[in-house]
Scaffold this active site. Structure first.
Site, PDB file in Angstrom:
ATOM      1  N   GLY A 210       0.841  -1.095  -0.026  1.00 57.11           N
ATOM      2  CA  GLY A 210       0.049  -0.141  -0.166  1.00 57.11           C
ATOM      3  C   GLY A 210       0.757   1.292   0.033  1.00 57.11           C
ATOM      4  N   CYS A 211       2.025   1.198  -0.327  1.00 55.62           N
ATOM      5  CA  CYS A 211       3.026   2.090  -0.391  1.00 55.62           C
ATOM      6  C   CYS A 211       3.181   2.736  -1.894  1.00 55.62           C
ATOM      7  CB  CYS A 211       4.121   2.116   0.256  1.00 55.62           C
ATOM      8  SG  CYS A 211       4.261   1.498   1.864  1.00 55.62           S
ATOM      9  N   THR A 212       3.232   4.173  -1.912  1.00 57.39           N
ATOM     10  CA  THR A 212       3.792   4.943  -3.454  1.00 57.39           C
ATOM     11  C   THR A 212       5.217   4.591  -3.402  1.00 57.39           C
ATOM     12  OG1 THR A 212       3.693   6.956  -2.361  1.00 57.39           O
ATOM     13  CG2 THR A 212       1.754   6.123  -3.503  1.00 57.39           C
ATOM     14  N   VAL A 213       6.120   4.383  -2.169  1.00 59.34           N
ATOM     15  CA  VAL A 213       7.312   4.262  -2.344  1.00 59.34           C
ATOM     16  C   VAL A 213       7.591   2.818  -2.048  1.00 59.34           C
ATOM     17  CG1 VAL A 213       7.924   6.562  -2.181  1.00 59.34           C
ATOM     18  CG2 VAL A 213       8.005   4.960   0.123  1.00 59.34           C
TER      19      VAL A 213
END
Lengths: 200, 459
Positions: free
Chosen positions: A101-104
């Site tokens: 669920g992370c964009t990084v």
């Protein structure tokens, strides 16, 4: 990559050292993130100091970031902390360690030591995210599971860097990291409850 | 009431008497010029200004400082800003005639209903639907796609049927069909990219067969900026009996979109990306297809008669608008359409093409930058957005510094197109996306800030 505030010597004392504070954290031998009462909460000093509770450290880091009125200075401080993040073994960059669920990309290694305390390591492809992880690890590494589980993300909003830190943002990676730390701590507790009871 | 809506309101004005010319690079340059229609010199000045300079004053939000710098808003593919006329329309609705629609006999309800249905006609005219009942209001484009998936998809797809999509679809166009495929046994097939990083429509054509029941495709990619030949795709698809669902979220706000000319069976778009309020999207569906579709959500509004054990359903579009809709927001969308039409979509498109090319050229000149998607040329159309990465610096770190140090708002992450990023071999990208109220000064400020950010990380 050279980063701002690469020298901890630029930090000055903010909070007094309380030698009476009961030791709570048993540091790892190879852990460079020992508490040092400077403006930079996290230091790369390898010297062990009296150990402080996560709530004390939280208060310290909140004070530190509140003293940085310019947003860019908070970014610089985080980038400095990124340089102090303990080395993460490349072999740990596996999907089971990836925070979802992370964009990084963030990888998280969670273990419980022989004293029943939680041990965390993290890595990211984002330098600012590494800084956040560095703060989280400094706060929670060596804590007992119940202290990790009750840790509140909202207390850290002062570290917010734009939408990076907003509690409900889709891009709030470091909230995802904290949730992952808690979830995996909970799992370890559930799998190792008898031995934990003995330790307490 | 068909035909009462003018696409170009004769009384419409979009030129604000006071406007501000933005800074160049980091220096704030502010000029206020009094506009007077009777002054030939002022008229000449306005004519020489770009569309961005002329329309910027209509957007109050753009005139502020963010983190001690003048705001440069380049995240328009995520959402657009709202002109004063839209804000005033919303305020007027809530101050003057807020009431529930399609129910009350009283005056306010009748007025709200008229305005709500007028907005539907405005949307229908805007995309050239043959009748306004072909427009279904939803809460956003995602819900519009889900409506088609759960209503048409579950009813019409069966095991072995094929749905063709591209790898560049937004998650909202991918996930609903994954759910439907799981429930029905339908097979999802994905069209890859050409070496120019455009969805390969020739491959799409080859993939079509009698098994194909639906093609789901974007019109303009929110990441690659590529523009697909929808007319060709619908022509090929219809030849094998397949329907076509077009995700037009990135095209409707920026160019003329004509559903009849495109011959799309379904087309979805979102209000908030086209200067309208959030909370509203719409589905265009061909009348004959909508009539055959079962309801998506049950509740008030969508019924004809309700008994304790069964109900009969209203005709489209009411059948698909269960419950109280976003009345004020729909009316606000109507005002946004008036505003866009007042400028003219072709004019907007022409200006954005020029500005987008300027953005692409400026960004390409920055060392270590890799831009994704096709290179714009005479033959290759490209939307006014650039997704990019800078070597050895994470896109999210770039976006954070641009925001915190320079007041430049861009997007970072996977832009709800994770499979596309995977296909490109990256985990994230930064994206600068323009709208007609942006100017070359905005682009210059962004480029200067980006160079500063790269220096920040490299020094």
């Amino acid at each position: 990559m050279a980063l701002f505030f690469s020298s901890p010597s630029s930090c000055s004392s903010l909070l007094p050292i309380s030698t009476n504070t009961p030791p709570r954290i048993i540091p790892r031998n190879n852990n460079k993130l020992f508490f040092k009462p400077l403006t930079c909460s996290i230091s790369n000093s390898t010297k062990s100091n009296p150990i402080y509770s996560s709530s004390y450290k939280l208060q310290h880091i909140v004070t530190e970031f509140k003293s940085l009125s310019e947003p860019i200075d908070r970014v610089k401080r985080l980038l400095h902390y990124a340089t102090l993040l303990p080395r993460f073994n490349e072999l740990g960059r596996v999907s089971s360690n990836k925070v979802t669920g992370c964009t990084v990309q963030v990888w998280l290694d969670v273990r419980m030591d022989e004293f029943g305390r939680m041990r965390f390591l993290a890595d990211s492809d984002s330098e600012i995210m590494k800084g956040f992880c560095s703060c989280l690890i400094w706060l929670l590494d060596g804590e007992f599971p119940e202290d990790v589980l009750k840790f509140n993300m909202e207390d850290l909003e002062v570290l917010n860097i734009g939408s990076y830190g907003r509690a409900n943002s889709r891009v709030n990676t470091w909230n995802s990291v904290l949730i992952s730390m808690k979830k995996r701590t909970q799992l370890l507790v559930e799998n190792d409850l008898p031995s934990l009871c003995l330790l307490h | 009431m068909e035909g009462v809506v003018s696409k170009l309101p004769s009384t419409f004005k979009f030129i604000n008497p006071n406007f501000t010319i933005r800074r160049t690079t980091c220096i704030k340059l502010k000029r206020t010029i009094s506009y007077c229609s009777s002054s030939s010199s002022a008229t000449a000045l306005v004519e020489s200004l770009s569309l961005g300079h002329i329309t910027r004053p209509d957007f109050p939000i753009l005139h502020q400082e963010v983190n001690s710098s003048p705001l440069v808003y380049l995240d328009n593919a995520a959402t657009s800003q709202k002109p004063s006329v839209v804000l005033e329309k919303l305020r007027d609705y809530y101050e003057s005639y807020n009431s529930n629609v399609h129910r009350g006999i009283h005056t306010l309800s009748a007025r709200a209903t008229d305005e709500y249905e007028l907005a539907r006609k405005k949307v229908a005219n805007f995309v050239n639907a043959s009748e306004s009942s072909e427009i279904v209001f939803t809460k956003n484009a995602t819900e519009a796609i889900n409506l088609v998936a759960y209503s048409w998809g579950l009813e019409n797809l069966k095991r072995g049927d094929e749905v063709i999509l591209t790898v560049a679809e937004h998650h909202s166009a991918l996930v609903p069909w994954q759910i439907v495929a799981e429930k029905t046994g339908a097979i999802l097939k994905h069209v890859s990219l050409t070496k120019e990083e455009v969805p390969d429509v020739e491959k799409l054509k080859e993939m079509l067969s009698e098994k194909t029941k639906l093609v789901v495709t974007h019109h303009v990619s929110n990441t690659l900026g590529s523009v697909l030949p929808i007319k060709d795709i619908t022509h090929w698809s219809h030849a094998v009996g397949a329907k076509v669902l077009v995700d037009a979220c990135q095209s409707v706000p920026h160019m003329v979109v004509d559903v009849q000319s495109l011959d799309a069976d379904f087309l979805v778009a979102s209000s908030h990306k086209m200067c309208g309020p959030t909370g509203v999207g719409f589905l265009y569906g061909k009348r004959e297809i909508l009539i055959g579709m079962p309801p998506f959500l049950g509740g008030g509004e969508m019924i004809s008669d309700v008994f304790l054990d069964h109900s009969t359903y209203a005709e489209p579009p009411s059948r698909f608008e269960a419950g109280t809709p976003a009345i004020g927001e729909v009316i606000g969308l109507g005002a946004a359409i008036d505003y866009l039409s007042g400028i003219g979509m072709q004019k907007i498109h022409d200006y954005e093409t020029e500005l987008g090319t300027y953005l692409y050229g400026s960004l390409r000149s920055v060392p270590l930058v890799r831009i994704y998607g096709p290179v714009p040329s005479q033959n290759v159309r490209r939307a006014a957005l650039c997704s990019f990465n800078v070597q050895n610096i994470h896109a999210t770190d770039i976006a954070a510094i641009l925001d915190q140090q320079y007041g430049v708002a861009i997007r970072s992450g996977h832009h709800c197109a994770q499979p596309l990023h995977e296909y490109l071999g990256i985990h994230a990208s930064a994206r600068a996306s323009l709208h007609f109220y942006n100017t070359k000064e905005d682009v210059d400020a962004f480029i200067a800030a980006l160079k500063g950010t790269i220096d920040f990380f490299s020094s």
